[in-house]
Design a protein around this motif. Structure first.
Motif, short mmCIF file in Angstrom:
data_model
loop_
_atom_site.label_atom_id
_atom_site.label_comp_id
_atom_site.label_asym_id
_atom_site.label_seq_id
_atom_site.Cartn_x
_atom_site.Cartn_y
_atom_site.Cartn_z
N PHE A 1 -0.38 21.31 18.61
CA PHE A 1 0.21 20.01 18.94
C PHE A 1 0.34 19.18 17.67
CE2 PHE A 1 1.00 16.06 21.05
CZ PHE A 1 1.39 16.37 22.35
N VAL A 2 1.54 18.64 17.45
CA VAL A 2 1.79 17.73 16.32
C VAL A 2 2.01 16.34 16.91
CG1 VAL A 2 3.25 17.20 14.35
CG2 VAL A 2 2.81 19.59 14.96
N PHE A 3 1.12 15.40 16.55
CA PHE A 3 1.12 14.07 17.15
C PHE A 3 2.05 13.12 16.40
CE2 PHE A 3 -2.86 16.12 18.17
CZ PHE A 3 -3.06 15.80 19.50
N GLN A 4 2.36 12.00 17.05
CA GLN A 4 3.19 10.97 16.42
C GLN A 4 2.54 10.42 15.16
OE1 GLN A 4 4.56 7.73 18.88
NE2 GLN A 4 4.71 9.01 20.69
N SER A 5 1.24 10.17 15.24
CA SER A 5 0.56 9.41 14.19
C SER A 5 -0.39 10.27 13.35
CB SER A 5 -0.21 8.25 14.81
OG SER A 5 -1.09 8.73 15.83
N TYR B 1 -6.67 13.34 -0.28
CA TYR B 1 -7.06 12.84 1.04
C TYR B 1 -5.86 12.17 1.71
CZ TYR B 1 -11.89 13.78 -0.22
OH TYR B 1 -13.06 14.42 -0.57
N PRO B 2 -5.89 12.07 3.04
CA PRO B 2 -4.72 11.51 3.73
C PRO B 2 -4.24 10.17 3.19
CG PRO B 2 -6.16 12.55 5.32
CD PRO B 2 -6.88 12.61 3.99
N PHE B 3 -5.15 9.28 2.79
CA PHE B 3 -4.73 7.95 2.32
C PHE B 3 -3.92 8.04 1.02
CE2 PHE B 3 -8.62 8.44 -0.17
CZ PHE B 3 -8.32 7.81 -1.37
N GLN B 4 -4.00 9.17 0.34
CA GLN B 4 -3.26 9.36 -0.91
C GLN B 4 -1.85 9.90 -0.68
OE1 GLN B 4 -6.58 11.83 -2.56
NE2 GLN B 4 -6.43 10.46 -4.34
N LEU B 5 -1.50 10.16 0.58
CA LEU B 5 -0.22 10.76 0.91
C LEU B 5 0.71 9.74 1.58
CD1 LEU B 5 -1.49 14.08 2.55
CD2 LEU B 5 -0.99 13.66 0.13
N SER B 6 2.00 10.00 1.48
CA SER B 6 2.96 9.21 2.25
C SER B 6 2.89 9.61 3.72
CB SER B 6 4.38 9.46 1.73
OG SER B 6 4.80 10.78 2.05
N GLY B 7 3.51 8.80 4.58
CA GLY B 7 3.53 9.15 5.99
C GLY B 7 4.20 10.49 6.25
N GLN C 1 2.49 13.85 7.89
CA GLN C 1 3.02 14.55 9.06
C GLN C 1 3.24 16.03 8.75
OE1 GLN C 1 2.71 14.59 12.05
NE2 GLN C 1 4.24 13.22 12.94
N ARG C 2 3.63 16.34 7.52
CA ARG C 2 3.79 17.75 7.16
C ARG C 2 2.43 18.47 7.13
NH1 ARG C 2 6.78 18.14 1.81
NH2 ARG C 2 6.60 15.88 1.57
N VAL C 3 1.39 17.76 6.74
CA VAL C 3 0.04 18.33 6.85
C VAL C 3 -0.29 18.58 8.32
CG1 VAL C 3 -2.43 17.97 6.47
CG2 VAL C 3 -0.77 17.26 4.72
N GLY C 4 0.07 17.63 9.18
CA GLY C 4 -0.16 17.81 10.62
C GLY C 4 0.55 19.05 11.15
N LEU D 1 7.42 7.07 11.12
CA LEU D 1 7.78 7.17 9.71
C LEU D 1 8.84 6.16 9.32
CD1 LEU D 1 8.06 11.06 9.31
CD2 LEU D 1 6.07 9.61 8.91
N ASP D 2 8.78 5.74 8.05
CA ASP D 2 9.87 4.96 7.51
C ASP D 2 11.13 5.81 7.47
OD1 ASP D 2 8.22 2.78 7.08
OD2 ASP D 2 7.68 3.43 5.04
N PRO D 3 12.31 5.21 7.64
CA PRO D 3 13.55 5.99 7.73
C PRO D 3 13.76 6.98 6.59
CG PRO D 3 13.96 3.72 8.34
CD PRO D 3 12.55 3.77 7.85
N GLU D 4 13.36 6.62 5.36
CA GLU D 4 13.62 7.52 4.23
C GLU D 4 12.72 8.76 4.25
OE1 GLU D 4 10.86 4.26 2.52
OE2 GLU D 4 12.50 4.42 3.97
N LEU D 5 11.69 8.76 5.08
CA LEU D 5 10.77 9.89 5.15
C LEU D 5 11.08 10.83 6.31
CD1 LEU D 5 7.42 7.99 4.49
CD2 LEU D 5 8.87 9.17 2.82
N VAL D 6 11.98 10.43 7.18
CA VAL D 6 12.28 11.22 8.38
C VAL D 6 12.84 12.58 8.02
CG1 VAL D 6 13.80 11.36 10.40
CG2 VAL D 6 12.56 9.24 9.92
N GLY D 7 13.75 12.61 7.06
CA GLY D 7 14.45 13.85 6.73
C GLY D 7 13.54 14.97 6.30
N GLU D 8 12.48 14.65 5.52
CA GLU D 8 11.61 15.71 5.01
C GLU D 8 10.84 16.40 6.14
OE1 GLU D 8 7.57 13.80 3.38
OE2 GLU D 8 9.32 12.79 2.55
N VAL D 9 10.49 15.64 7.18
CA VAL D 9 9.78 16.23 8.31
C VAL D 9 10.73 17.04 9.18
CG1 VAL D 9 8.47 15.71 10.41
CG2 VAL D 9 8.00 14.44 8.29
#
Length: 259
Positions: free
Chosen positions: A97-101, A149-155, A159-162, A183-191
């Motif tokens: 399961f990959v969650f929203q958050s 650690y997660p806090f060092q990553l972008s949203g 999500q890619r770690v998730g 996610l912010d709109p500019e990050l949607v594409g990578e996921v």
């Protein structure tokens, strides 16, 4: 109960029949039935409050259905009757399961997050889990982030770690609950790019999404839900390009042609 006959020539990874779910007096799912073929991507679209996420969560028993039969891979449960916890765990083990958050452990590194399930739940050897995790992190473009650690990553990176964490369990089915909504709109594409790659590789995916263009591109099957029922289902050409139901047309027009 309405029966879904299964052709011997088709390998269905998921079969759901007459699934019902209520929260108090709120009936969220009303006799939902559908199937998912192995190696295909199914997207679930529909308005907020239509039961999309609840339907997805019943496929992993995160929300247990009140009644109905769900089969995932080789495990079938009739939720109308009491089910022993070991059988529920066996059912849940068939999917990731990959969650929203993201839901990553903040105090653990990227690598530690990915190996948690294989080592602690599946009791796999740590060396094997680490090797698999490193390969998955490379697949999602995050091999160099393994010690962060997660806090060092972008949203988007979180999500890619998730996604890597879900795949590390080697599931027969991967479930995504609106994976880009936080996610912010500019990050949607990578996921979305990672999910598209999984579809091409032949993973069996069920994805709740509000990204209609993505659903059009990645789906073998689209389910349109409204008021707790699947109002329309078919290929993207059938449901998105040429919907039969007026309610589906209204929804798509509002999404694709905003004022």
């Amino acid at each position: 109960m309405t029966s879904l006959s299964t052709s011997k020539d088709i390998d269905y990874r998921v079969t759901a029949e007459n699934v019902e779910k209520a929260f108090g007096d709120n009936k969220v799912l009303r006799g939902v039935s559908f199937r998912v073929q192995s190696g295909t991507a199914t997207t679930i679209i529909g308005p907020s409050g239509s039961g999309k996420t609840t339907l997805l969560r019943t496929l992993n028993a995160l929300d247990r259905a009140d009644s109905g039969v769900i089969r995932v891979d080789d495990v079938e449960i009739d939720f109308s009757t009491p089910t022993p916890k070991p059988e529920i765990r066996r059912f849940q083990s068939r999917s990731g399961f990959v969650f929203q958050s993201h839901n990553l452990f903040p105090h653990r590194t990227v690598l530690e997050n990915v190996i948690e399930g294989p080592v602690m739940v599946q009791k796999r050897p740590r060396d094997e889990a680490v090797a698999d995790a490193l390969a998955l992190l490379d697949q999602v473009g995050l091999a160099e982030k393994k010690d962060q650690y997660p806090f060092q990553l972008s949203g988007g990176q979180q999500q890619r770690v998730g996604i890597a964490r879900a795949l590390a369990l080697k599931p027969k089915l991967v479930l995504f609950d609106e994976p880009t909504s936080a996610l912010d709109p500019e990050l949607v594409g990578e996921v979305l790019s990672v999910i598209k790659d999984l579809a091409v590789e032949g993973w069996t995916l069920v994805i709740v999404t509000h990204e209609i263009q993505f659903a059009r591109q990645v789906s073998n099957q689209v389910l349109f839900t409204d008021q707790g029922v699947i109002l329309e289902q078919g290929t993207p050409a059938e449901v998105i390009e040429n919907p039969k139901e007026e309610r589906t047309r209204q929804f798509l027009d509002r999404i694709l042609n905003p004022l």
